[in-house]
Enzyme design. Sequence first.
Site, PDB file in Angstrom:
ATOM      1  N   ASP A 163       0.861  -1.179   0.000  1.00  0.00           N
ATOM      2  CA  ASP A 163       0.000   0.000   0.000  1.00  0.00           C
ATOM      3  C   ASP A 163       0.896   1.226   0.000  1.00  0.00           C
ATOM      4  OD1 ASP A 163      -1.902   1.888   0.269  1.00  0.00           O
ATOM      5  OD2 ASP A 163      -2.503   1.374   2.299  1.00  0.00           O
ATOM      6  N   LYS A 164       0.804   2.024  -1.052  1.00  0.00           N
ATOM      7  CA  LYS A 164       1.736   3.148  -1.205  1.00  0.00           C
ATOM      8  C   LYS A 164       1.465   4.285  -0.245  1.00  0.00           C
ATOM      9  CE  LYS A 164       1.364   6.319  -4.270  1.00  0.00           C
ATOM     10  NZ  LYS A 164       1.645   7.504  -3.405  1.00  0.00           N
TER      11      LYS A 164
END
Length: 240
Positions: A163-164
């Site tokens: 998850d950026k």
Amino acid sequence: MVYIDQAALTGESLPVKKFPGDVAFSGSTVKQGERHALVYATGVNTFFGRAAALIRSTNNVANIQKVMTSIGAVCLVTIGIWIVVELAVQFGGYGHGCRIGQEQCPTLTNLLVIIVGGSPIAMRTVLSVTLALGAAQLAKHGAIVARMSAVEEMAGMDVLCSDKTGTLTLNKLSIDVAAAHPMGGVDVNDLIKYAALSADTVGEEAIDLVLHNTYCDKDRLWAPAGPYTRLRFVPFNPTD
């Protein structure tokens, strides 16, 4: 009332309203408002601490530990088979016997050689040194290895899904002055100045701070003899 960002704990994208008497969790961030608070728990007694303790208490068996257990089991089974073969050949085939005295029972010497030679005594040491070297190489690239077995897990990984948001970014706001396009006869410097005037640095709200700190002459805005006087302040909120 205050707005508190609990995204690090609950994953909520928007700040949560907290009224007098509500609980503000450790690890959350106050985005708007000011309140006096009472600290009633620290460390592992907090919501964040209990979550971290639950993560530490998990008993996940690493893949490399399963492999080592399998190798050890195969070695033990192999040693047992060869011991049976040795006893059958020596006592059954050749009819050798054992007597008390030095070197009077060569069968036991052969069994000792099989046991020592077949036992993977140095496997754990060699494996630990290998994983430590891998962790040292990762540390040179800025990666922190919490468990040595993670090095082997990464070596066998094909796809990494991450998850950026908030993890691979700097999590730091900034204003791209070069990309600003003011309208209505206002230049970029005036635009940044008006943005700094609209910010309140007392509450340390992230957007207000970046608006204020971007202006080059921010220290003179609210000087006692300065040209501006604040009459009223309306805080920023995503709705308006």
